[in-house]
Write an enzyme that holds these catalytic residues in place. Structure first.
Site, PDB file in Angstrom:
ATOM      1  N   THR A   1      12.643   5.414  10.765  1.00  0.00           N
ATOM      2  CA  THR A   1      13.608   4.392  11.161  1.00  0.00           C
ATOM      3  C   THR A   1      13.298   3.078  10.447  1.00  0.00           C
ATOM      4  O   THR A   1      12.156   2.634  10.434  1.00  0.00           O
ATOM      5  CB  THR A   1      13.555   4.208  12.702  1.00  0.00           C
ATOM      6  OG1 THR A   1      13.882   5.452  13.288  1.00  0.00           O
ATOM      7  CG2 THR A   1      14.520   3.133  13.170  1.00  0.00           C
TER       8      THR A   1
ATOM      9  N   GLN B   1       1.337  -9.144  -6.444  1.00  0.00           N
ATOM     10  CA  GLN B   1       0.839 -10.522  -6.583  1.00  0.00           C
ATOM     11  C   GLN B   1       1.676 -11.382  -7.531  1.00  0.00           C
ATOM     12  O   GLN B   1       1.474 -12.594  -7.581  1.00  0.00           O
ATOM     13  CB  GLN B   1      -0.624 -10.517  -7.062  1.00  0.00           C
ATOM     14  CG  GLN B   1      -1.603  -9.995  -6.025  1.00  0.00           C
ATOM     15  CD  GLN B   1      -1.753 -10.902  -4.794  1.00  0.00           C
ATOM     16  OE1 GLN B   1      -1.330 -12.063  -4.801  1.00  0.00           O
ATOM     17  NE2 GLN B   1      -2.338 -10.380  -3.736  1.00  0.00           N
TER      18      GLN B   1
ATOM     19  N   CYS C   1     -12.501  -9.682  -0.629  1.00  0.00           N
ATOM     20  CA  CYS C   1     -11.052  -9.506  -0.698  1.00  0.00           C
ATOM     21  C   CYS C   1     -10.691  -8.105  -1.139  1.00  0.00           C
ATOM     22  O   CYS C   1      -9.568  -7.678  -0.995  1.00  0.00           O
ATOM     23  CB  CYS C   1     -10.373 -10.551  -1.567  1.00  0.00           C
ATOM     24  SG  CYS C   1     -10.964 -10.632  -3.229  1.00  0.00           S
TER      25      CYS C   1
ATOM     26  N   THR D   1       0.834  -1.200   0.000  1.00  0.00           N
ATOM     27  CA  THR D   1       0.000   0.000   0.000  1.00  0.00           C
ATOM     28  C   THR D   1       0.873   1.256   0.000  1.00  0.00           C
ATOM     29  O   THR D   1       0.659   2.179  -0.798  1.00  0.00           O
ATOM     30  CB  THR D   1      -0.945  -0.008   1.230  1.00  0.00           C
ATOM     31  OG1 THR D   1      -1.767  -1.169   1.134  1.00  0.00           O
ATOM     32  CG2 THR D   1      -1.802   1.236   1.289  1.00  0.00           C
TER      33      THR D   1
ATOM     34  N   HIS E   1       4.667  -9.904   2.669  1.00  0.00           N
ATOM     35  CA  HIS E   1       3.767 -10.913   3.253  1.00  0.00           C
ATOM     36  C   HIS E   1       3.006 -11.740   2.224  1.00  0.00           C
ATOM     37  O   HIS E   1       2.329 -12.700   2.570  1.00  0.00           O
ATOM     38  CB  HIS E   1       2.814 -10.280   4.283  1.00  0.00           C
ATOM     39  CG  HIS E   1       1.677  -9.485   3.723  1.00  0.00           C
ATOM     40  ND1 HIS E   1       0.407  -9.999   3.604  1.00  0.00           N
ATOM     41  CD2 HIS E   1       1.601  -8.204   3.273  1.00  0.00           C
ATOM     42  CE1 HIS E   1      -0.407  -9.057   3.118  1.00  0.00           C
ATOM     43  NE2 HIS E   1       0.302  -7.969   2.906  1.00  0.00           N
TER      44      HIS E   1
HETATM   45  N1  PLP Z   1      -1.454  -4.462  -4.376  1.00  0.00           N
HETATM   46  C1  PLP Z   1      -2.001  -5.670  -4.565  1.00  0.00           C
HETATM   47  C2  PLP Z   1      -2.187  -6.182  -5.956  1.00  0.00           C
HETATM   48  C3  PLP Z   1      -2.397  -6.451  -3.480  1.00  0.00           C
HETATM   49  O1  PLP Z   1      -2.938  -7.645  -3.684  1.00  0.00           O
HETATM   50  C4  PLP Z   1      -2.203  -5.936  -2.178  1.00  0.00           C
HETATM   51  C5  PLP Z   1      -2.659  -6.696  -0.994  1.00  0.00           C
HETATM   52  O2  PLP Z   1      -3.695  -7.327  -1.021  1.00  0.00           O
HETATM   53  C6  PLP Z   1      -1.624  -4.664  -2.033  1.00  0.00           C
HETATM   54  C7  PLP Z   1      -1.254  -3.954  -3.150  1.00  0.00           C
HETATM   55  C8  PLP Z   1      -1.392  -4.050  -0.679  1.00  0.00           C
HETATM   56  O3  PLP Z   1      -0.267  -4.637  -0.067  1.00  0.00           O
HETATM   57  P1  PLP Z   1      -0.046  -4.547   1.523  1.00  0.00           P
HETATM   58  O4  PLP Z   1      -1.004  -5.535   2.130  1.00  0.00           O
HETATM   59  O5  PLP Z   1       1.381  -4.936   1.727  1.00  0.00           O
HETATM   60  O6  PLP Z   1      -0.312  -3.148   1.919  1.00  0.00           O
END
Ligand code: PLP
Length: 387
Positions: A237, A179, A325, A72, A201
């Site tokens: 940090t 992804q 989702c 994000t 993650h």
């Molecule tokens: N972009 C995509 C295509 C995702 O699938 C996700 C998470 O579901 C994100 C961005 C956001 O990543 P994060 O959970 O590390 O903020």
């Protein structure tokens, strides 16, 4: 009760070897990488070693990597930071209607502050045609952001051909590779992009850490203001254990990529064949020729996705529906609707995303439960059998 996790696109468990690599940096080597004493120097060294390992895998220079708090933040930095840095050259941004909310909401915010955004529409199989991108480019376009693989359908976009179009017009190109990383092979030179987002993650690393690749000379305005961390591009940090975990997870993903890709492709194909044989009135959503190997998105006619998610959960199987989702609401997924799939069908969509926690032997149980539950829900559904 048997427990089967089929939601690896939402998140993945941390691998033991990743956890072990991170462990010392919580309690023994806890230094702040900005400190000049021994504790700090240990942290600085391990961050720079991690950066080098990651750069070698992605095939870029270490100083082109900016560590962030995840996908994000990387998307926000690329889009808002990329647009603000170029605002004197133009106000037009191009993205697609099927992006993750991290991209869509960043664009929506920019729109409120005077930027214009064009949302490219995919075809019925979830593909964005390079030609549509070409047609959308204007003389004031400053940034293009198109995702590599979609989180709901798994469909992979032709990033090399789109980034070529952007390059010809001198426009910065960002791709959200959250992804695709660890699931399909790619390198930065091959994609030809200026910016790329990754989140640990999604490939068995820790939550809350990611990176943004920023090609040398690409203009970016930082979002965080504070210290001079990350080459003045991201103040704060550094998350030392997280960065070590990210590097280790990427290394392991790269090491096992071929074997794991083949194994997951086989599991997916056995599952899809079984669903087609045993359950009527379904559709496999998205271009299966260009899809990450672990993901399959299926629409089940006449039922609500949420009711399948909840009834499978009671049987120990974790999946997600297109709507849940993306937003946690019961609205149909914006990705599926953008593909031109009717709302009544879009409501009955389930995403199955396989991963390291699954084996071929899980499939029999999953198919048995799925067949039973779909039949049960359909038997009481006022929506089924009416069309
Ligand atoms: N972009 C995509 C295509 C995702 O699938 C996700 C998470 O579901 C994100 C961005 C956001 O990543 P994060 O959970 O590390 O903020």
């Amino acid at each position: 009760m048997k427990k089967i996790y089929l939601d690896h696109n939402a998140t993945t468990p941390v691998l033991p070897e990743v956890f072990e690599a991170m462990r010392p940096y919580f309690m023994e080597e806890f230094g702040n990488a900005s400190s000049i004493h021994g504790y700090g120097r240990v942290a600085r060294v391990v961050i720079e070693e991690s950066r080098q390992k990651i750069a070698a895998i992605l095939q870029c220079a270490p100083d082109e990597i900016v560590f962030t708090s995840g996908g994000t933040e990387s998307d926000n930095l690329a889009i808002k930071g990329g647009a603000w840095a170029k605002k004197d050259s133009g106000k037009h941004i191009i993205t697609s209607a099927i992006e993750h909310h991290a991209v869509l909401e960043s664009c929506r915010y920019l729109k409120k502050t005077g930027f214009e955004v064009t949302y490219l529409k995919p075809d019925r199989l979830g593909r964005i045609a390079s030609e549509t991108l070409k047609q959308a480019i204007r003389s004031d376009t400053i940034l293009i952001s198109i995702m590599h693989a979609n989180n709901e359908t798994g469909v992979i976009q032709d990033i090399p051909s789109m980034s070529k179009i952007a390059l010809e017009s001198g426009i910065a190109f960002h791709t959200d590779a959250v992804q695709s990383t660890g699931k399909i092979p790619y390198s930065i030179p091959e994609l030809g992009i200026e910016m790329l987002s990754i989140s640990a993650h999604k490939f068995y690393g820790p939550k809350g850490v990611g990176l943004l690749y920023i090609k040398k000379k690409t203009k970016i305005m930082p979002l965080n203001h504070g210290g001079s961390h990350e080459n003045n591009k991201r103040a704060g940090t550094e998350n030392v254990p997280g960065i070590v975990g990210l590097a280790k997870a990427l290394e392991v993903a790269q090491r096992d990529l071929l074997d794991e890709t083949n194994r997951l492709a086989k599991i997916k194909s056995i599952f899809v064949d079984g669903v087609k044989k045993r359950i009527r009135d379904i559709e496999i959503i998205g271009d299966q020729q260009n899809c990450i190997p672990n993901t399959v998105c299926i629409s089940f006619k006449g039922i609500e996705g949420e009711s399948i998610v909840l009834s499978l959960d009671l049987k120990g199987i974790a999946v997600s529906s297109g709507s849940a989702c993306s937003s946690g609401s019961v609205n149909a997924s914006h990705v599926i609707l953008a593909m031109g799939i009717p709302p009544e069908q879009a409501h009955g969509i389930i995403r199955f995303s396989f991963g390291r926690t699954n084996s071929e032997s899980d499939i029999v149980y999953i198919l048995d439960v799925l067949e039973q539950e779909i039949a049960r829900i359909r038997s009481i559904s006022p929506l089924y059998g009416k069309a």
